[in-house]
Design a protein around this motif. Structure first.
Motif, PDB file in Angstrom:
ATOM      1  N   MET A  62      34.707  19.705 -15.829  1.00 25.07           N
ATOM      2  CA  MET A  62      34.080  21.178 -15.305  1.00 25.07           C
ATOM      3  C   MET A  62      35.141  22.283 -15.861  1.00 25.07           C
ATOM      4  O   MET A  62      35.220  23.051 -14.762  1.00 25.07           O
ATOM      5  CB  MET A  62      33.829  21.113 -13.652  1.00 25.07           C
ATOM      6  CG  MET A  62      32.681  20.036 -13.249  1.00 25.07           C
ATOM      7  SD  MET A  62      32.500  20.353 -11.517  1.00 25.07           S
ATOM      8  CE  MET A  62      31.233  18.648 -11.515  1.00 25.07           C
ATOM      9  N   ASP A  63      35.525  22.193 -16.958  1.00 22.71           N
ATOM     10  CA  ASP A  63      36.598  23.154 -17.179  1.00 22.71           C
ATOM     11  C   ASP A  63      36.121  24.693 -17.181  1.00 22.71           C
ATOM     12  O   ASP A  63      36.843  25.671 -16.803  1.00 22.71           O
ATOM     13  CB  ASP A  63      37.129  22.801 -18.679  1.00 22.71           C
ATOM     14  CG  ASP A  63      37.520  21.387 -18.707  1.00 22.71           C
ATOM     15  OD1 ASP A  63      38.496  21.189 -18.454  1.00 22.71           O
ATOM     16  OD2 ASP A  63      36.829  20.774 -19.590  1.00 22.71           O
ATOM     17  N   ILE A  64      34.798  24.805 -17.265  1.00 29.29           N
ATOM     18  CA  ILE A  64      34.280  26.021 -17.488  1.00 29.29           C
ATOM     19  C   ILE A  64      33.203  26.071 -16.229  1.00 29.29           C
ATOM     20  O   ILE A  64      32.352  25.367 -16.047  1.00 29.29           O
ATOM     21  CB  ILE A  64      33.741  26.571 -18.556  1.00 29.29           C
ATOM     22  CG1 ILE A  64      34.521  26.431 -19.820  1.00 29.29           C
ATOM     23  CG2 ILE A  64      32.733  28.117 -18.516  1.00 29.29           C
ATOM     24  CD1 ILE A  64      34.032  26.710 -21.235  1.00 29.29           C
ATOM     25  N   GLN A  65      33.515  27.126 -15.280  1.00 30.04           N
ATOM     26  CA  GLN A  65      32.474  27.228 -14.165  1.00 30.04           C
ATOM     27  C   GLN A  65      32.169  28.835 -14.144  1.00 30.04           C
ATOM     28  O   GLN A  65      33.072  29.470 -13.846  1.00 30.04           O
ATOM     29  CB  GLN A  65      33.181  26.748 -12.784  1.00 30.04           C
ATOM     30  CG  GLN A  65      33.454  25.374 -12.953  1.00 30.04           C
ATOM     31  CD  GLN A  65      34.093  24.843 -11.641  1.00 30.04           C
ATOM     32  OE1 GLN A  65      34.022  25.547 -10.550  1.00 30.04           O
ATOM     33  NE2 GLN A  65      34.986  23.809 -11.600  1.00 30.04           N
ATOM     34  N   ARG A  66      30.850  28.991 -14.052  1.00 31.49           N
ATOM     35  CA  ARG A  66      30.602  30.540 -14.215  1.00 31.49           C
ATOM     36  C   ARG A  66      29.266  30.581 -12.964  1.00 31.49           C
ATOM     37  O   ARG A  66      28.677  29.726 -12.951  1.00 31.49           O
ATOM     38  CB  ARG A  66      30.115  30.965 -15.359  1.00 31.49           C
ATOM     39  CG  ARG A  66      31.270  30.943 -16.449  1.00 31.49           C
ATOM     40  CD  ARG A  66      32.259  32.001 -16.271  1.00 31.49           C
ATOM     41  NE  ARG A  66      33.277  32.017 -17.634  1.00 31.49           N
ATOM     42  CZ  ARG A  66      34.066  31.370 -17.526  1.00 31.49           C
ATOM     43  NH1 ARG A  66      34.690  30.599 -16.460  1.00 31.49           N
ATOM     44  NH2 ARG A  66      35.046  31.377 -18.611  1.00 31.49           N
ATOM     45  N   TYR A  67      29.162  31.770 -12.583  1.00 29.57           N
ATOM     46  CA  TYR A  67      28.154  32.015 -11.547  1.00 29.57           C
ATOM     47  C   TYR A  67      27.786  33.460 -11.785  1.00 29.57           C
ATOM     48  O   TYR A  67      28.509  34.510 -11.747  1.00 29.57           O
ATOM     49  CB  TYR A  67      28.308  31.446 -10.166  1.00 29.57           C
ATOM     50  CG  TYR A  67      29.604  32.218  -9.512  1.00 29.57           C
ATOM     51  CD1 TYR A  67      28.890  33.443  -8.526  1.00 29.57           C
ATOM     52  CD2 TYR A  67      30.815  31.711  -9.460  1.00 29.57           C
ATOM     53  CE1 TYR A  67      30.166  33.845  -7.997  1.00 29.57           C
ATOM     54  CE2 TYR A  67      31.801  32.352  -8.912  1.00 29.57           C
ATOM     55  CZ  TYR A  67      31.252  33.400  -8.017  1.00 29.57           C
ATOM     56  OH  TYR A  67      32.464  34.052  -7.251  1.00 29.57           O
ATOM     57  N   SER A  68      26.471  34.040 -11.266  1.00 25.78           N
ATOM     58  CA  SER A  68      26.322  35.362 -10.835  1.00 25.78           C
ATOM     59  C   SER A  68      25.484  35.561  -9.633  1.00 25.78           C
ATOM     60  O   SER A  68      24.216  34.878  -9.508  1.00 25.78           O
ATOM     61  CB  SER A  68      25.758  36.193 -12.102  1.00 25.78           C
ATOM     62  OG  SER A  68      25.125  37.284 -11.767  1.00 25.78           O
ATOM     63  N   ASP A  69      25.454  36.566  -8.697  1.00 27.84           N
ATOM     64  CA  ASP A  69      24.824  36.822  -7.726  1.00 27.84           C
ATOM     65  C   ASP A  69      23.447  37.782  -8.181  1.00 27.84           C
ATOM     66  O   ASP A  69      22.601  37.697  -7.641  1.00 27.84           O
ATOM     67  CB  ASP A  69      25.646  37.647  -6.712  1.00 27.84           C
ATOM     68  CG  ASP A  69      26.598  36.690  -5.881  1.00 27.84           C
ATOM     69  OD1 ASP A  69      25.997  35.315  -5.568  1.00 27.84           O
ATOM     70  OD2 ASP A  69      27.793  37.250  -5.976  1.00 27.84           O
ATOM     71  N   ASP A  70      23.807  38.259  -9.173  1.00 30.58           N
ATOM     72  CA  ASP A  70      22.535  39.184  -9.756  1.00 30.58           C
ATOM     73  C   ASP A  70      22.058  39.987  -8.834  1.00 30.58           C
ATOM     74  O   ASP A  70      20.718  40.255  -8.719  1.00 30.58           O
ATOM     75  CB  ASP A  70      21.496  38.463 -10.542  1.00 30.58           C
ATOM     76  CG  ASP A  70      20.605  39.098 -11.371  1.00 30.58           C
ATOM     77  OD1 ASP A  70      21.217  39.983 -12.096  1.00 30.58           O
ATOM     78  OD2 ASP A  70      19.337  39.114 -11.108  1.00 30.58           O
ATOM     79  N   GLY A  71      22.772  40.828  -8.229  1.00 32.04           N
ATOM     80  CA  GLY A  71      22.493  41.771  -7.209  1.00 32.04           C
ATOM     81  C   GLY A  71      22.371  41.364  -5.704  1.00 32.04           C
ATOM     82  O   GLY A  71      22.202  42.363  -5.076  1.00 32.04           O
ATOM     83  N   GLU A  72      22.489  40.103  -5.435  1.00 35.72           N
ATOM     84  CA  GLU A  72      22.465  39.692  -4.074  1.00 35.72           C
ATOM     85  C   GLU A  72      23.604  39.928  -3.452  1.00 35.72           C
ATOM     86  O   GLU A  72      24.554  40.115  -4.124  1.00 35.72           O
ATOM     87  CB  GLU A  72      22.064  38.106  -4.073  1.00 35.72           C
ATOM     88  CG  GLU A  72      20.506  37.791  -4.439  1.00 35.72           C
ATOM     89  CD  GLU A  72      19.546  38.295  -3.292  1.00 35.72           C
ATOM     90  OE1 GLU A  72      19.669  39.054  -2.566  1.00 35.72           O
ATOM     91  OE2 GLU A  72      18.556  37.412  -3.547  1.00 35.72           O
TER      92      GLU A  72
END
Length: 215
Positions: A62-72
């Motif tokens: 899991m070397d790369i972990q990304r996320y986005s709330d996209d406005g929440e």
């Protein structure tokens, strides 16, 4: 790595929570670029949605972990989605949870639960599987030994991929990599060493509910 978890295929499912529609998508990926392309594809498909929240992991560790709330509100959507992936211990997977707002505010706790649910149903639709490292092992024997060797392999639960009939018989077996030495010793023993053994490439096979999926 001899074994890891991921998803088998593209999947989607949806749930209505307090009149908001949550659509969970997931897909196996190999690179961050593939993850980004999938996210863009879902965003384009649901450009009229209130939010397209996403998360992904890439790499055996899991070397790369990304996320986005996209406005929440911060911490209520992207992180919970990523946490579902991590708690399931999944590698190389992307999840997008699309929301169409239904008019009722869920509050921070409600959002966390809703996006957690959206991520879970998307992953379940994609089939969570184990990727297990196997080795292609080939046994070349005399025709007179075929029945004996074949029965032994079947009784031991090994996968016989194919049998090649030439001047001698070659049995192509898929063995879990950690069991190759044990397998070789068994076949050498029952053939009284009248066998030629060849190890080919290592590769991953998918297992769903302990059943191997041969694509």
């Amino acid at each position: 790595m001899e074994q890891y978890k991921t998803v088998h295929e593209y999947g989607q499912d949806e749930v209505i929570i307090e009149k908001s529609r949550f659509i969970g998508y997931s897909k196996p990926i190999e690179t961050e670029e593939e993850a980004r392309e999938f996210i863009d594809e879902i965003k384009k498909k649901h450009k009229d949605a209130t939010h397209n929240v996403w998360a992904y992991t890439v790499g055996m560790n899991m070397d790369i972990q990304r996320y986005s709330d996209d406005g929440e509100p911060s911490g209520t959507a992207g992180i919970p989605t990523l946490e579902v992936i991590k708690k399931e211990d999944l590698r190389n997977v992307v999840v997008v949870v699309t929301r169409y707002f239904g008019g009722i505010k869920l509050g921070a706790g409600g959002l966390v639960r809703a996006y957690t649910k959206g991520a879970k149903i998307g992953l379940n639709a994609s089939k969570v599987i184990d990727k297990v490292l196997y080795t292609d092992v080939r046994f070349k024997i005399d025709y007179t030994l075929l029945g004996k060797v074949q029965n032994e392999l079947i009784n031991l639960g090994y996968i016989i991929k194919e049998i090649l009939y030439e001047d001698m018989v070659t049995i192509v077996v898929y063995s879990r990599s950690g069991e190759v030495d044990s397998l070789k010793n068994k076949i050498i023993d029952i053939t009284s060493s009248n066998v030629e053994v060849e190890e080919k490439e290592d590769f991953y096979l998918s297992k769903y509910n302990d059943e191997v999926i041969l694509d």
